[in-house]
Design a protein around this motif. Structure first.
Motif, PDB file in Angstrom:
ATOM      1  N   MET A  61       0.865  -1.175   0.000  1.00  0.00           N
ATOM      2  CA  MET A  61       0.000   0.000   0.000  1.00  0.00           C
ATOM      3  C   MET A  61       0.901   1.224   0.000  1.00  0.00           C
ATOM      4  SD  MET A  61      -2.846  -1.122   2.872  1.00  0.00           S
ATOM      5  CE  MET A  61      -1.621  -1.304   4.175  1.00  0.00           C
ATOM      6  N   GLU A  62       0.607   2.183  -0.855  1.00  0.00           N
ATOM      7  CA  GLU A  62       1.439   3.382  -0.904  1.00  0.00           C
ATOM      8  C   GLU A  62       0.585   4.630  -1.090  1.00  0.00           C
ATOM      9  OE1 GLU A  62       3.929   4.001  -4.302  1.00  0.00           O
ATOM     10  OE2 GLU A  62       2.744   2.652  -5.568  1.00  0.00           O
ATOM     11  N   GLU A  63       1.076   5.724  -0.513  1.00  0.00           N
ATOM     12  CA  GLU A  63       0.434   7.019  -0.709  1.00  0.00           C
ATOM     13  C   GLU A  63       1.080   7.699  -1.908  1.00  0.00           C
ATOM     14  OE1 GLU A  63      -0.596  11.167   1.723  1.00  0.00           O
ATOM     15  OE2 GLU A  63       0.452   9.515   2.719  1.00  0.00           O
ATOM     16  N   THR A  64       0.246   8.261  -2.755  1.00  0.00           N
ATOM     17  CA  THR A  64       0.704   9.001  -3.926  1.00  0.00           C
ATOM     18  C   THR A  64       0.218  10.440  -3.801  1.00  0.00           C
ATOM     19  OG1 THR A  64      -1.266   8.629  -5.288  1.00  0.00           O
ATOM     20  CG2 THR A  64       0.396   6.875  -5.256  1.00  0.00           C
ATOM     21  N   PRO A  65       0.683  11.349  -4.654  1.00  0.00           N
ATOM     22  CA  PRO A  65       0.173  12.722  -4.599  1.00  0.00           C
ATOM     23  C   PRO A  65      -1.344  12.798  -4.795  1.00  0.00           C
ATOM     24  CG  PRO A  65       2.190  12.654  -5.891  1.00  0.00           C
ATOM     25  CD  PRO A  65       1.820  11.229  -5.609  1.00  0.00           C
ATOM     26  N   GLU A  66      -1.909  11.837  -5.537  1.00  0.00           N
ATOM     27  CA  GLU A  66      -3.347  11.861  -5.806  1.00  0.00           C
ATOM     28  C   GLU A  66      -4.174  11.129  -4.753  1.00  0.00           C
ATOM     29  OE1 GLU A  66      -1.100  10.618  -8.088  1.00  0.00           O
ATOM     30  OE2 GLU A  66      -0.849  12.560  -9.087  1.00  0.00           O
ATOM     31  N   GLY A  67      -3.560  10.182  -4.058  1.00  0.00           N
ATOM     32  CA  GLY A  67      -4.334   9.390  -3.110  1.00  0.00           C
ATOM     33  C   GLY A  67      -3.559   8.195  -2.610  1.00  0.00           C
ATOM     34  N   TRP A  68      -4.184   7.022  -2.635  1.00  0.00           N
ATOM     35  CA  TRP A  68      -3.558   5.801  -2.141  1.00  0.00           C
ATOM     36  C   TRP A  68      -3.753   4.686  -3.162  1.00  0.00           C
ATOM     37  CZ3 TRP A  68      -6.312   9.225   0.706  1.00  0.00           C
ATOM     38  CH2 TRP A  68      -5.623   9.838   1.776  1.00  0.00           C
ATOM     39  N   ARG A  69      -2.716   3.901  -3.294  1.00  0.00           N
ATOM     40  CA  ARG A  69      -2.745   2.751  -4.192  1.00  0.00           C
ATOM     41  C   ARG A  69      -2.593   1.497  -3.345  1.00  0.00           C
ATOM     42  NH1 ARG A  69      -1.528   1.606  -9.616  1.00  0.00           N
ATOM     43  NH2 ARG A  69      -0.633  -0.481  -9.943  1.00  0.00           N
ATOM     44  N   LEU A  70      -3.589   0.638  -3.382  1.00  0.00           N
ATOM     45  CA  LEU A  70      -3.576  -0.615  -2.634  1.00  0.00           C
ATOM     46  C   LEU A  70      -3.398  -1.751  -3.631  1.00  0.00           C
ATOM     47  CD1 LEU A  70      -6.687   0.030  -0.312  1.00  0.00           C
ATOM     48  CD2 LEU A  70      -4.337   0.850  -0.042  1.00  0.00           C
ATOM     49  N   GLY A  71      -2.274  -2.451  -3.537  1.00  0.00           N
ATOM     50  CA  GLY A  71      -2.024  -3.557  -4.452  1.00  0.00           C
ATOM     51  C   GLY A  71      -3.091  -4.626  -4.331  1.00  0.00           C
ATOM     52  N   LEU A 167      -6.208  -1.152  -6.321  1.00  0.00           N
ATOM     53  CA  LEU A 167      -7.339  -0.319  -5.938  1.00  0.00           C
ATOM     54  C   LEU A 167      -6.806   1.090  -5.720  1.00  0.00           C
ATOM     55  CD1 LEU A 167      -8.168  -3.267  -5.242  1.00  0.00           C
ATOM     56  CD2 LEU A 167      -9.457  -2.365  -3.319  1.00  0.00           C
ATOM     57  N   LEU A 168      -7.488   2.069  -6.255  1.00  0.00           N
ATOM     58  CA  LEU A 168      -7.034   3.455  -6.214  1.00  0.00           C
ATOM     59  C   LEU A 168      -8.063   4.310  -5.489  1.00  0.00           C
ATOM     60  CD1 LEU A 168      -5.988   3.591  -9.966  1.00  0.00           C
ATOM     61  CD2 LEU A 168      -4.499   3.092  -8.022  1.00  0.00           C
ATOM     62  N   VAL A 169      -7.627   4.961  -4.420  1.00  0.00           N
ATOM     63  CA  VAL A 169      -8.516   5.795  -3.605  1.00  0.00           C
ATOM     64  C   VAL A 169      -8.016   7.233  -3.650  1.00  0.00           C
ATOM     65  CG1 VAL A 169      -9.402   6.230  -1.283  1.00  0.00           C
ATOM     66  CG2 VAL A 169      -9.155   3.878  -2.106  1.00  0.00           C
ATOM     67  N   PRO A 170      -8.833   8.178  -4.117  1.00  0.00           N
ATOM     68  CA  PRO A 170      -8.388   9.578  -4.187  1.00  0.00           C
ATOM     69  C   PRO A 170      -8.366  10.228  -2.808  1.00  0.00           C
ATOM     70  CG  PRO A 170     -10.676   9.424  -4.838  1.00  0.00           C
ATOM     71  CD  PRO A 170     -10.203   8.012  -4.623  1.00  0.00           C
ATOM     72  N   LYS A 171      -7.529  11.244  -2.660  1.00  0.00           N
ATOM     73  CA  LYS A 171      -7.501  11.986  -1.401  1.00  0.00           C
ATOM     74  C   LYS A 171      -8.732  12.872  -1.294  1.00  0.00           C
ATOM     75  CE  LYS A 171      -2.523  12.062  -0.599  1.00  0.00           C
ATOM     76  NZ  LYS A 171      -1.296  12.867  -0.436  1.00  0.00           N
ATOM     77  N   PRO A 172      -9.359  12.919  -0.129  1.00  0.00           N
ATOM     78  CA  PRO A 172     -10.489  13.842   0.049  1.00  0.00           C
ATOM     79  C   PRO A 172     -10.012  15.286   0.003  1.00  0.00           C
ATOM     80  CG  PRO A 172      -9.898  12.818   2.135  1.00  0.00           C
ATOM     81  CD  PRO A 172      -9.072  12.143   1.082  1.00  0.00           C
ATOM     82  N   ARG A 173     -10.902  16.174  -0.416  1.00  0.00           N
ATOM     83  CA  ARG A 173     -10.539  17.593  -0.511  1.00  0.00           C
ATOM     84  C   ARG A 173     -10.564  18.282   0.856  1.00  0.00           C
ATOM     85  NH1 ARG A 173     -13.765  19.643  -5.986  1.00  0.00           N
ATOM     86  NH2 ARG A 173     -12.743  18.180  -7.434  1.00  0.00           N
TER      87      ARG A 173
END
Length: 289
Positions: A61-71, A167-173
């Motif tokens: 699982m990693e945090e990206t500038p856009e959100g989180w990526r869960l393998g 799985l890709l989860v965007p960061k909330p605003r």
């Protein structure tokens, strides 16, 4: 007798899928019970199994500038115990109701989605997180909203040559919290009667975004867009639950089965949606992204 392969690279896995429609196997917590049930009635097909458990590209699982990526190989235990922020609280709560500890240690989030049961515990909280799925094939990659990926009971938009890789989860605003409620005959090792997940984003005590999803009340879990729109701009306080009306759950299509009648499910869904909002308003002062 079916074919079994266990590739060590994603490229090898995609090459295999391009040649024939394998059944991907991760934790096996859905595939094996289903096969055992069919075998008991002498109806088990010979599956060609693609064991993806050795693919490092699908781990972590990693945090990206856009959100989180869960393998795709992220297990429930990893999601529960990982250092994910408060907006994932609903997913953690759902994870703790998935089977028992052994199932949580082996079962994967992606497998739960691909199995596409109407009672899949992971679907409502991931819908409430605006989750997308990433699919890979030899032809390339594509992303789909989770709501477009799950088409119905045991049916998804995954093509036979594709593998769900993340799985890709965007960061909330705005600062966000989430919750999950599940009604079953007992607390653990149970198929849900009704599930509700909710995520609220709050700024200066006001709801700036709301995402709510109900599971086990339709062929696939459903978001509640009319209710989400009605909650916008409302104070995040105990009065928020009173906004919920029966008409807001009009997209649901529950069935009668051994766990409950359609009418019971509708009434329960209404109650659980209100309780989910009360739970989040209680936490409003703690909200942080």
């Amino acid at each position: 007798m079916g074919v079994y392969i266990r590739p060590s690279t994603l490229s090898q896995a995609l090459d295999a899928l391009a040649e024939r429609p394998y059944t991907p196997l991760a934790g096996g917590t859905d595939v094996y019970p289903a096969q055992a049930n069919l075998a008991a009635w002498n109806r088990a097909p010979d599956l060609d199994i693609l064991d993806i458990s050795a693919l490092p590209d699908l781990c972590g699982m990693e945090e990206t500038p856009e959100g989180w990526r869960l393998g795709a190989l992220t297990t429930w235990t990893e999601a529960i115990e990982g250092s994910l922020p408060a907006c994932f609280d609903g997913l953690r709560m759902a994870g703790r109701t998935v089977g028992g500890r052994q199932i949580q240690n082996r079962g994967t989030l992606a497998g739960n989605l691909c199995n596409a049961s109407p009672a899949a515990d992971g679907v409502p909280p991931l819908l409430a997180l605006d989750c997308e799925v990433e699919l890979a094939s030899k032809a390339g990659r594509r992303r789909l909203p989770l709501s477009d990926f799950i088409l119905g009971n045991r049916s998804t938009a995954r093509r036979h040559d594709e593998l769900l890789v993340a799985l890709l989860v965007p960061k909330p605003r705005r600062p966000a919290r989430s919750t999950f409620l599940k009604l079953g005959a007992r607390s653990y090792l149970v198929i849900s009667i009704v599930m509700v997940a909710a995520t609220l984003e709050v700024d200066a005590g006001t709801v700036t975004a709301a995402r709510l999803a109900v599971g086990s009340c339709s062929a696939a879990a459903q978001r509640l867009p009319d209710l989400e729109a009605a909650l916008l701009g409302k104070p995040c306080d105990a009065a928020l639950a009173a906004v919920v009306k029966t008409d807001h759950l009009g997209l649901l299509s529950p069935i009668d089965d051994v766990r409950g009648s359609a009418d019971y499910r509708r009434d329960t869904a209404l109650t659980l949606v209100r309780r989910a909002l009360l739970d989040l308003t209680d936490k409003a002062g703690e909200m942080a992204a």
